[in-house]
Enzyme design. Structure first.
Site, PDB file in Angstrom:
ATOM      1  N   VAL A 127      40.595  53.687  48.406  1.00 38.11           N
ATOM      2  CA  VAL A 127      41.601  53.041  49.259  1.00 38.11           C
ATOM      3  C   VAL A 127      42.312  51.919  48.514  1.00 38.11           C
ATOM      4  O   VAL A 127      43.386  51.476  48.920  1.00 38.11           O
ATOM      5  CB  VAL A 127      40.967  52.492  50.550  1.00 38.11           C
ATOM      6  CG1 VAL A 127      40.481  53.629  51.414  1.00 38.11           C
ATOM      7  CG2 VAL A 127      39.829  51.523  50.246  1.00 38.11           C
ATOM      8  N   ALA A 128      41.724  51.454  47.431  1.00 37.82           N
ATOM      9  CA  ALA A 128      42.343  50.391  46.622  1.00 37.82           C
ATOM     10  C   ALA A 128      41.789  50.480  45.208  1.00 37.82           C
ATOM     11  O   ALA A 128      40.610  50.772  45.015  1.00 37.82           O
ATOM     12  CB  ALA A 128      42.041  49.019  47.213  1.00 37.82           C
ATOM     13  N   ALA A 130      41.944  48.154  41.649  1.00 34.56           N
ATOM     14  CA  ALA A 130      42.368  46.925  40.979  1.00 34.56           C
ATOM     15  C   ALA A 130      41.962  46.985  39.507  1.00 34.56           C
ATOM     16  O   ALA A 130      41.529  48.018  39.002  1.00 34.56           O
ATOM     17  CB  ALA A 130      41.753  45.718  41.669  1.00 34.56           C
ATOM     18  N   SER A 131      42.092  45.866  38.814  1.00 34.45           N
ATOM     19  CA  SER A 131      41.883  45.856  37.366  1.00 34.45           C
ATOM     20  C   SER A 131      40.419  46.034  36.983  1.00 34.45           C
ATOM     21  O   SER A 131      40.117  46.634  35.954  1.00 34.45           O
ATOM     22  CB  SER A 131      42.409  44.538  36.776  1.00 34.45           C
ATOM     23  OG  SER A 131      41.735  43.441  37.359  1.00 34.45           O
ATOM     24  N   ILE A 132      39.508  45.525  37.803  1.00 37.15           N
ATOM     25  CA  ILE A 132      38.097  45.567  37.460  1.00 37.15           C
ATOM     26  C   ILE A 132      37.346  46.641  38.235  1.00 37.15           C
ATOM     27  O   ILE A 132      36.387  47.229  37.724  1.00 37.15           O
ATOM     28  CB  ILE A 132      37.451  44.179  37.696  1.00 37.15           C
ATOM     29  CG1 ILE A 132      37.856  43.231  36.551  1.00 37.15           C
ATOM     30  CG2 ILE A 132      35.947  44.245  37.791  1.00 37.15           C
ATOM     31  CD1 ILE A 132      37.275  41.848  36.668  1.00 37.15           C
ATOM     32  N   GLN A 134      37.396  49.569  41.938  1.00 34.67           N
ATOM     33  CA  GLN A 134      38.130  50.215  43.016  1.00 34.67           C
ATOM     34  C   GLN A 134      37.192  50.404  44.194  1.00 34.67           C
ATOM     35  O   GLN A 134      35.969  50.332  44.066  1.00 34.67           O
ATOM     36  CB  GLN A 134      38.741  51.543  42.578  1.00 34.67           C
ATOM     37  CG  GLN A 134      37.777  52.640  42.200  1.00 34.67           C
ATOM     38  CD  GLN A 134      38.510  53.863  41.637  1.00 34.67           C
ATOM     39  OE1 GLN A 134      39.542  53.743  40.969  1.00 34.67           O
ATOM     40  NE2 GLN A 134      37.976  55.045  41.888  1.00 34.67           N
ATOM     41  N   VAL A 135      37.787  50.639  45.385  1.00 31.39           N
ATOM     42  CA  VAL A 135      37.030  50.665  46.629  1.00 31.39           C
ATOM     43  C   VAL A 135      37.132  52.037  47.280  1.00 31.39           C
ATOM     44  O   VAL A 135      38.235  52.585  47.416  1.00 31.39           O
ATOM     45  CB  VAL A 135      37.520  49.573  47.600  1.00 31.39           C
ATOM     46  CG1 VAL A 135      36.738  49.633  48.910  1.00 31.39           C
ATOM     47  CG2 VAL A 135      37.384  48.190  46.961  1.00 31.39           C
ATOM     48  N   ASP A 284      41.023  33.300  46.846  1.00 33.31           N
ATOM     49  CA  ASP A 284      42.014  34.358  46.594  1.00 33.31           C
ATOM     50  C   ASP A 284      42.443  34.999  47.914  1.00 33.31           C
ATOM     51  O   ASP A 284      42.453  36.227  48.046  1.00 33.31           O
ATOM     52  CB  ASP A 284      41.410  35.404  45.654  1.00 33.31           C
ATOM     53  CG  ASP A 284      42.472  36.315  45.030  1.00 33.31           C
ATOM     54  OD1 ASP A 284      43.651  35.901  44.969  1.00 33.31           O
ATOM     55  OD2 ASP A 284      42.134  37.431  44.612  1.00 33.31           O
TER      56      ASP A 284
END
Length: 514
Positions: A127-128, A130-132, A134-135, A284
């Site tokens: 679903v997402a 990112a750089s480090i 994912q989900v 954040d």
């Protein structure tokens, strides 16, 4: 030699990417004029956007480590300047996802169980991303909907390679460009390396989420997802799934019948409680990490970047903000000197004048036009002239405040989130800065002094023994003088000790009445 060749090759790739985006700050020409001249020849012209936006685009193209570097620099307005820090804060932490099969393999390897024994279902498509990490959404074998965060394959190795390059560049920069020394490039890289390594251990993120959740136990307005510790390891984090709308999906929020002003009030209260009540805050909270859930309450996700403020720093912050908002600039200056942020040899009168130059433009302005985050940024920029040491925790807070204010403007640009939190601020000030709080502080200081007495006695005995062993001889007159001084001091110490005892007794009586 291998390190040199590897870093030079990587440096060529970086230089080509920066040139394509014309992404070296103009201020660099003051530090290295020769390099700046060469750069003007090779860099692409007519690239749209401010220099901070161009740098953000270049960092995003260079990959995960550079994205994280940009995010870290966005908290260091003292290094890159306020405008560039703001642009870098908008750096999108998004990358193409890696295959779901790899994610499954990582989960099984980390948790040492087949996926079927852990989850009744596990979505292949994330679903997402990112750089480090994912989900992926999943459902546990007990039927609990969860979100599973999985580190990217090989991210640690790629990160260490880039960190080695950053240290190499920072060391060379300090040798070749002495003007860079004041920015402490090696220390900046070291801080970045340590915080990023922690972020890549998802057990640390799980601990942060758990602590924040404990801090809001019983508060239904701000939800922190529960950690599923049985399905969490160094490279896998499993949390309760959050269902709701992202806070910037305003049309969906309105269609669901939620009151945006109530949502903003809840968000303001939660941020205030994190910073001032607990001293532990989500650093954040951009719109992608903040959700509106059932009953118009707020939920947060992604706890990789957190900030801490001790009680003394929170007190400094409260006094400083009240001084600015009431126009008491002498008070603002005093708290900086009392906290030790500005050296004692600086002129308090000149520093008061500098604070006035920041605060006066705020007077008589509508509250919705006042940005506390921007005020802090201006303060840090001015205080550099007075040798104020960099306070990393305050820089992180300043960035977080700007992000929170941005969320507030999305929900209702006509309302100031700090005004909504005003009752909480006033109550906190009464409890922590009023006469009762000052008495308690004095009591705590007295208790600390009493606890130190045995240690002081032991130190004195040890020094006396060392003097005796050394065979030190004193003149009789000197001896009589020391004895007289010791007796006078013992008398004054007895008075001080009885004063402390009396104060503690008074406090005990007062607390018993509560």
């Amino acid at each position: 030699m291998f390190r040199l060749i590897r870093n030079l090759l990587r440096l060529l790739v970086i230089a080509r990417t920066l040139a394509r985006h014309n992404a070296v700050p103009e201020a660099f020409s003051d530090i290295a004029p020769g390099f700046a001249f060469l750069w003007r020849i090779v860099a692409k012209k007519h690239v749209h956007g401010r220099e901070g936006q161009r740098l953000a685009a270049a960092l995003a193209e260079l990959g995960p480590t550079f994205i994280k570097l940009g995010q870290m620099l966005s908290t260091r307005s003292d290094v890159v300047g306020e405008r560039m820090a703001t642009d870098l804060a908008e750096l999108q932490d998004k990358l193409p996802p890696f295959p779901g099969k790899q994610a499954r393999a990582i989960v099984e390897a980390e948790l040492e169980q087949p996926i079927a024994a852990l989850f009744a279902s596990f979505d292949e498509v994330p679903v997402a991303a990112a750089s480090i990490a994912q989900v992926h959404f999943a459902v546990t074998t007990q039927g609990e909907p969860v979100a599973v965060k999985v580190l990217r394959p090989g991210i640690e190795r790629a990160f260490e390679r880039d960190i080695d390059l950053f240290f190499w560049l920072a060391e060379w920069a300090q040798r070749v460009l002495p003007k860079l020394k004041r920015l402490k490039p090696v220390e900046v890289v070291d801080t970045f390396a340590r915080t990023s390594r922690l972020e890549m251990d998802l057990r640390m993120e799980a601990a942060a989420a758990s602590e924040l959740r404990d801090n809001f136990t019983g508060d239904q307005t701000f939800l922190i997802p529960k950690v599923n510790w049985d399905r969490t390891a160094q490279r896998v984090l499993t949390l309760q799934r959050i269902v709701g709308f992202k806070v910037d999906e305003v049309e969906k929020i309105i269609a669901a019948g939620y009151d945006r002003d109530e949502i903003l009030a809840k968000a303001s209260a939660s941020f205030f409680n994190q910073v001032f009540r607990d001293g532990f805050f989500h650093a954040d909270l951009h719109p992608g990490n903040l959700f509106v859930i059932e009953d118009g309450n707020i939920a947060a996700v992604d706890f990789g970047i957190m900030g801490r403020l001790d009680r003394a720093t929170r007190t400094y912050l409260a006094d400083m903000l009240i001084g600015f908002l009431t126009g008491d600039y002498r008070r603002v200056a005093l708290v900086h000197f009392q906290a030790g942020y500005v050296p004692a040899h600086q002129s308090i009168e000149l520093f008061t004048q500098a604070c006035r130059s920041i605060g006066e433009p705020l007077q008589d302005k509508p509250l919705n036009e006042i940005s506390v985050g921007r005020l802090l940024a201006q303060l840090f920029a001015v205080t550099e002239q007075f040798e104020m040491e960099t306070q990393p925790q305050l820089l992180l807070l300043q960035k977080s405040m700007l992000t929170a204010e941005g969320v507030g403007r999305i929900l209702n640009p006509a309302v100031n989130m700090w005004e909504l939190a005003r009752p909480l601020i006033e109550e906190w000030m009464r409890e922590n800065r009023g006469p009762e709080a000052q008495i308690l502080d004095a009591g705590e200081a007295a208790v600390r002094t009493i606890r130190r007495l045995p240690m002081l006695v032991r130190d004195a005995e040890r020094v006396a023994a060392q003097i005796a062993d050394a065979g030190l001889r004193l003149h009789p007159t000197t001896t009589r003088h020391l004895l007289d001084s010791w007796n006078r001091r013992r008398a004054s110490d007895r008075v001080a000790l009885w004063a402390i005892v009396a104060l503690l007794a008074f406090l005990a009586v007062e607390l018993a009445r509560l």
